[in-house]
Enzyme design. Structure first.
Site, PDB file in Angstrom:
ATOM      1  CG  ASP A   1      -0.352  -0.533   2.404  1.00  0.00           C
ATOM      2  OD1 ASP A   1       0.942  -0.424   2.670  1.00  0.00           O
ATOM      3  OD2 ASP A   1      -1.223  -1.007   3.238  1.00  0.00           O
TER       4      ASP A   1
ATOM      5  CG  ASN B   1      -9.341  -2.322  11.966  1.00  0.00           C
ATOM      6  OD1 ASN B   1      -8.522  -2.841  11.604  1.00  0.00           O
ATOM      7  ND2 ASN B   1      -9.906  -1.079  11.379  1.00  0.00           N
TER       8      ASN B   1
ATOM      9  CG  HIS C   1      -6.114  -2.632   8.678  1.00  0.00           C
ATOM     10  ND1 HIS C   1      -6.543  -1.323   9.230  1.00  0.00           N
ATOM     11  CD2 HIS C   1      -4.932  -2.867   8.957  1.00  0.00           C
ATOM     12  CE1 HIS C   1      -5.205  -1.142   9.686  1.00  0.00           C
ATOM     13  NE2 HIS C   1      -4.301  -1.588   9.484  1.00  0.00           N
TER      14      HIS C   1
ATOM     15  CD  GLU D   1      -8.961   0.316   7.686  1.00  0.00           C
ATOM     16  OE1 GLU D   1      -9.376  -0.135   8.522  1.00  0.00           O
ATOM     17  OE2 GLU D   1      -8.211   1.292   7.363  1.00  0.00           O
TER      18      GLU D   1
HETATM   19  C1  F6R Z   1       1.194  -1.697   5.862  1.00  0.00           C
HETATM   20  C2  F6R Z   1      -0.209  -2.400   6.205  1.00  0.00           C
HETATM   21  C3  F6R Z   1      -0.990  -2.096   7.503  1.00  0.00           C
HETATM   22  C4  F6R Z   1      -0.051  -2.423   8.659  1.00  0.00           C
HETATM   23  C5  F6R Z   1      -1.218  -2.594   9.910  1.00  0.00           C
HETATM   24  C6  F6R Z   1      -0.343  -2.726  11.197  1.00  0.00           C
HETATM   25  O1  F6R Z   1       1.526  -1.839   4.804  1.00  0.00           O
HETATM   26  O2  F6R Z   1      -0.586  -2.850   5.329  1.00  0.00           O
HETATM   27  O3  F6R Z   1      -1.841  -3.161   7.387  1.00  0.00           O
HETATM   28  O4  F6R Z   1       0.332  -3.868   8.386  1.00  0.00           O
HETATM   29  O5  F6R Z   1      -1.587  -1.362  10.026  1.00  0.00           O
HETATM   30  O6  F6R Z   1       0.682  -1.679  11.584  1.00  0.00           O
HETATM   31  P1  F6R Z   1       1.772  -1.644  12.545  1.00  0.00           P
HETATM   32  O7  F6R Z   1       2.651  -2.708  12.192  1.00  0.00           O
HETATM   33  O8  F6R Z   1       2.225  -0.258  12.557  1.00  0.00           O
HETATM   34  O9  F6R Z   1       1.037  -2.039  13.695  1.00  0.00           O
END
Ligand code: F6R
Length: 239
Positions: free
Chosen positions: A66, A134, A136, A141
């Site tokens: 992303d 959550n 995701h 989401e």
């Molecule tokens: C980032 C991504 C997000 C993160 C998720 C967890 O490329 O795809 O899904 O993996 O938000 O983020 P952290 O590792 O910062 O807790």
């Protein structure tokens, strides 16, 4: 699903060893990569192992999950910047083989082109995922269709709040992002999901034991044949 619960450092080292074996078996592997806090220790391990000559990325191709809309590649909070800073600039990968969605190219044809580029490289062999509190994965989401391919998403208030820790204020957190879709992720050959910390415990429980339901996007991974989940003791505390 294979679930490994260990200390934060041990899961980073174990996942890194998994990457070394994988790339030794397939030197031109196509890797799907993630950003965020979770993979930082893994990337540090991979840099160390590459510098020690244990693994080479010279024929590896990467596709990131992303990118924020509206942040330039040299913006310190852009995911392209993160990848350069945390991994690419320190390993022997060919910069031309590293793909991150372009946060300024949001037209339908640009989004479709990302999936096409993945397909033209033979698909993703090994996809790395973090997980949101959550449930995701990438920025898919709760409620995202399991059929989605690369698309533009509006970030939820919770995700913007969680990510505001990297920005001066929540107002600076972009409202939209481009992300690989659920179908894109499910089409990958192998998946490693990593989670660290108590705030991920519920999402990990729902991923492993919950109903397969878009309300916890990661729950769809129960249908994938090759998923390994690495969690620290806190993230694994509800298993
Ligand atoms: C980032 C991504 C997000 C993160 C998720 C967890 O490329 O795809 O899904 O993996 O938000 O983020 P952290 O590792 O910062 O807790």
């Amino acid at each position: 699903m294979k679930v490994i619960v260990d200390s934060r450092q041990n899961i980073a080292e174990a996942a890194a060893q998994g990457y070394v074996s994988f790339i030794q078996n397939k030197p031109n592997a196509v890797l799907g990569l993630a950003t965020g806090s979770t993979p930082e220790d893994l990337y540090a391990e991979l840099i160390k192992l590459c510098n020690q000559g244990e693994v080479t990325f010279k024929d590896v191709t990467t596709f990131n999950l992303d990118e924020y809309c509206g942040l330039a590649p040299d913006h310190p909070q852009s995911y392209r910047y993160f990848m350069q800073d945390k991994l690419f600039d320190h390993i022997d990968i060919n910069p031309r083989n590293t793909f991150v969605p372009d946060g300024f190219r949001t037209a339908e044809e640009d989004l479709v082109a990302y999936d096409r580029a993945i397909a033209e490289h033979g698909g993703i062999d090994l996809q790395l995922l973090g997980i949101g509190g959550n449930g995701h994965i990438a920025f898919n989401e709760p409620g995202t269709s399991f059929q989605s391919i690369t698309h533009m998403v509006e970030l939820t208030p919770e995700t913007r709040q969680a990510n505001s820790r990297f920005f001066n204020s929540i107002d600076e957190v972009p409202t939209h992002a481009i992300c690989m879709g659920m179908r894109t992720i499910m089409n990958t050959q192998n998946i490693i999901l990593m989670a660290i910390g108590k705030n991920k415990a519920e999402a990990i429980r729902n991923t492993v034991y919950g109903d397969i339901d878009p309300k916890c996007p990661a729950s769809v991974l129960q249908l994938h044949p090759n998923v390994t989940i690495f969690v620290d003791h806190e993230a694994g505390s509800l298993l």
